[in-house]
Design an enzyme around this catalytic site. Sequence first.
Site, PDB file in Angstrom:
ATOM      1  N   GLY A 127       0.892  -1.236   0.082  1.00  0.00           N
ATOM      2  CA  GLY A 127       0.059  -0.092   0.074  1.00  0.00           C
ATOM      3  C   GLY A 127       1.025   1.385   0.169  1.00  0.00           C
ATOM      4  N   TYR A 166     -14.987   1.388   9.676  1.00  0.00           N
ATOM      5  CA  TYR A 166     -13.412   1.603   9.739  1.00  0.00           C
ATOM      6  C   TYR A 166     -13.130   2.171  11.247  1.00  0.00           C
ATOM      7  CZ  TYR A 166      -9.223   3.928   8.527  1.00  0.00           C
ATOM      8  OH  TYR A 166      -7.760   4.513   8.151  1.00  0.00           O
TER       9      TYR A 166
HETATM   10  P1  NAD Z   1      -3.585   1.768   1.220  1.00  0.00           P
HETATM   11  O1  NAD Z   1      -4.861   1.366   0.620  1.00  0.00           O
HETATM   12  O2  NAD Z   1      -2.762   2.293   0.337  1.00  0.00           O
HETATM   13  O3  NAD Z   1      -2.906   0.614   1.725  1.00  0.00           O
HETATM   14  C1  NAD Z   1      -3.384  -0.533   2.704  1.00  0.00           C
HETATM   15  C2  NAD Z   1      -2.698  -1.803   2.213  1.00  0.00           C
HETATM   16  O4  NAD Z   1      -3.250  -3.003   2.775  1.00  0.00           O
HETATM   17  C3  NAD Z   1      -2.953  -2.418   0.620  1.00  0.00           C
HETATM   18  O5  NAD Z   1      -1.767  -2.684   0.082  1.00  0.00           O
HETATM   19  C4  NAD Z   1      -3.861  -3.373   0.802  1.00  0.00           C
HETATM   20  O6  NAD Z   1      -3.940  -4.381  -0.527  1.00  0.00           O
HETATM   21  C5  NAD Z   1      -3.375  -4.097   2.189  1.00  0.00           C
HETATM   22  N1  NAD Z   1      -4.579  -4.833   2.689  1.00  0.00           N
HETATM   23  C6  NAD Z   1      -5.819  -4.463   3.174  1.00  0.00           C
HETATM   24  N2  NAD Z   1      -6.231  -5.345   3.730  1.00  0.00           N
HETATM   25  C7  NAD Z   1      -5.719  -6.340   3.705  1.00  0.00           C
HETATM   26  C8  NAD Z   1      -5.758  -7.848   4.345  1.00  0.00           C
HETATM   27  N3  NAD Z   1      -6.809  -8.167   4.712  1.00  0.00           N
HETATM   28  N4  NAD Z   1      -4.561  -8.750   4.109  1.00  0.00           N
HETATM   29  C9  NAD Z   1      -3.547  -8.297   3.813  1.00  0.00           C
HETATM   30  N5  NAD Z   1      -3.214  -6.860   3.306  1.00  0.00           N
HETATM   31  C10 NAD Z   1      -4.478  -6.058   3.134  1.00  0.00           C
HETATM   32  O7  NAD Z   1      -3.961   2.856   2.429  1.00  0.00           O
HETATM   33  P2  NAD Z   1      -2.618   3.380   3.242  1.00  0.00           P
HETATM   34  O8  NAD Z   1      -3.043   4.993   3.294  1.00  0.00           O
HETATM   35  O9  NAD Z   1      -1.366   3.227   2.972  1.00  0.00           O
HETATM   36  O10 NAD Z   1      -2.990   3.047   4.838  1.00  0.00           O
HETATM   37  C11 NAD Z   1      -2.067   2.235   5.347  1.00  0.00           C
HETATM   38  C12 NAD Z   1      -2.539   1.843   6.987  1.00  0.00           C
HETATM   39  O11 NAD Z   1      -2.526   3.170   7.499  1.00  0.00           O
HETATM   40  C13 NAD Z   1      -4.116   1.601   7.154  1.00  0.00           C
HETATM   41  O12 NAD Z   1      -4.082   0.604   8.113  1.00  0.00           O
HETATM   42  C14 NAD Z   1      -4.713   2.835   7.441  1.00  0.00           C
HETATM   43  O13 NAD Z   1      -5.873   2.628   8.161  1.00  0.00           O
HETATM   44  C15 NAD Z   1      -3.655   3.676   8.277  1.00  0.00           C
HETATM   45  N6  NAD Z   1      -4.080   4.987   7.859  1.00  0.00           N
HETATM   46  C16 NAD Z   1      -3.630   5.760   6.991  1.00  0.00           C
HETATM   47  C17 NAD Z   1      -3.877   6.979   6.769  1.00  0.00           C
HETATM   48  C18 NAD Z   1      -3.461   7.909   5.707  1.00  0.00           C
HETATM   49  O14 NAD Z   1      -4.005   9.130   5.567  1.00  0.00           O
HETATM   50  N7  NAD Z   1      -2.844   7.510   4.594  1.00  0.00           N
HETATM   51  C19 NAD Z   1      -4.161   7.639   7.806  1.00  0.00           C
HETATM   52  C20 NAD Z   1      -4.857   7.004   8.940  1.00  0.00           C
HETATM   53  C21 NAD Z   1      -4.508   5.524   9.001  1.00  0.00           C
END
Ligand code: NAD
Length: 320
Positions: free
Chosen positions: A10, A145
């Site tokens: 991700g 979420y």
């Molecule tokens: P993203 O969607 O780019 O990445 C999430 C990754 O998790 C993806 O590669 C997806 O394929 C993988 N994934 C999802 N469900 C899965 C599962 N069951 N098994 C294996 N892999 C799985 O999102 P991101 O922005 O990179 O977010 C990453 C983490 O950070 C998340 O947990 C999100 O809640 C947290 N987060 C992000 C932000 C932000 O602003 N980017 C803010 C708050 C929290």
Amino acid sequence: MRVLITGAAGFLGSHLVDRFLAEGHRVVGVDNFVTGSWRNLRHLQDRDDFFLIEHDISGPLYLADRVDGVLHFASPASPVDYLELPIQTLKVGSLGTHVSLGLAKAHKARFLLASTSEVYGDPQVHPQSEDYWGHVNPIGPRGVYDEAKRFAEAITMAYHRYHGLDTRIARIFNTYGPRMRPADGRVVSNFIVQALRGDPITLYGDGSQTRSFCFVEDEVEGIFRLFFSDYNGPVNLGNPREFTVRQLAEMVVRETGSSSRLLERPLPEDDPKVRRPDISLARDLLAWAPAVDLRNGLRATIPHFRALVEEEGAQARTLH
Ligand code: NAD
Ligand code: UDP
């Protein structure tokens, strides 16, 4: 160290993989590619200090080789994604966190949870500090979420208290930067892609709601420092400069040199009206504060999207 990072394909996960590798650690990634992409990892394909396990972390995972750290980043994170994938989101925040904690416990490894500012919901306290318990609608569309992440924090603290696991909780606020998907659906990617294409910029509501946007390099630095700290409670990691969504739209239009107009669309249910982190704790504990302001962060992000729009005709993805 050898660390396992879930969600490694991700946006945030892949940057974190790079950061650990750059510091000489070895990384095992886990991802089921539900919202991730091989593109984010392809620069690592010839390295022998990284490998990826394609697996849904909501189901059991056993690792024979030792790991010293587990960082649980797997979860759909864009509202458009988690509204389309409500059950998977609930499962990866609950069952997936349980599996990741179980791995950490089996390996006597340190655990870090990627939590979120969404645990504060539509906040009635502003800015948000870690001692605020939040204002979340458990049965609203965003509840899948928010409540999954609140459960994830609760089970992380239970593993810490009951099993003595060494745990960290990062409450991540809106982060943006290169490697976000053009169709991710979050506001920064949508606005940049719309502006580059000359499409209307979709302002949900009148754009008076606020967010505080953190550039990915700053966020990853904060997460990295938190992992190597010794603090077990939740820590806000985000940029404390607050903007209205309309201000963001105007800045994106300016920085891309676009002629796109702003188009008001319905405000999604339970969309938080304000959000800004109080980062006093992170400043004190980690000697950390974001260094990249929104203008410079956008300037570093726009070329990533420009290439995808020009080469592949990439499009934004909106709720309506
Ligand atoms: P993203 O969607 O780019 O990445 C999430 C990754 O998790 C993806 O590669 C997806 O394929 C993988 N994934 C999802 N469900 C899965 C599962 N069951 N098994 C294996 N892999 C799985 O999102 P991101 O922005 O990179 O977010 C990453 C983490 O950070 C998340 O947990 C999100 O809640 C947290 N987060 C992000 C932000 C932000 O602003 N980017 C803010 C708050 C929290
Ligand atoms: N938003 C918007 N237009 C879009 C996408 C999002 O106006 O095309 C708004 C959304 O309603 C919210 C803010 O931008 O108020 C941030 O949305 P995002 O999806 O990035 O994440 P959130 O902070 O809501 O989790």
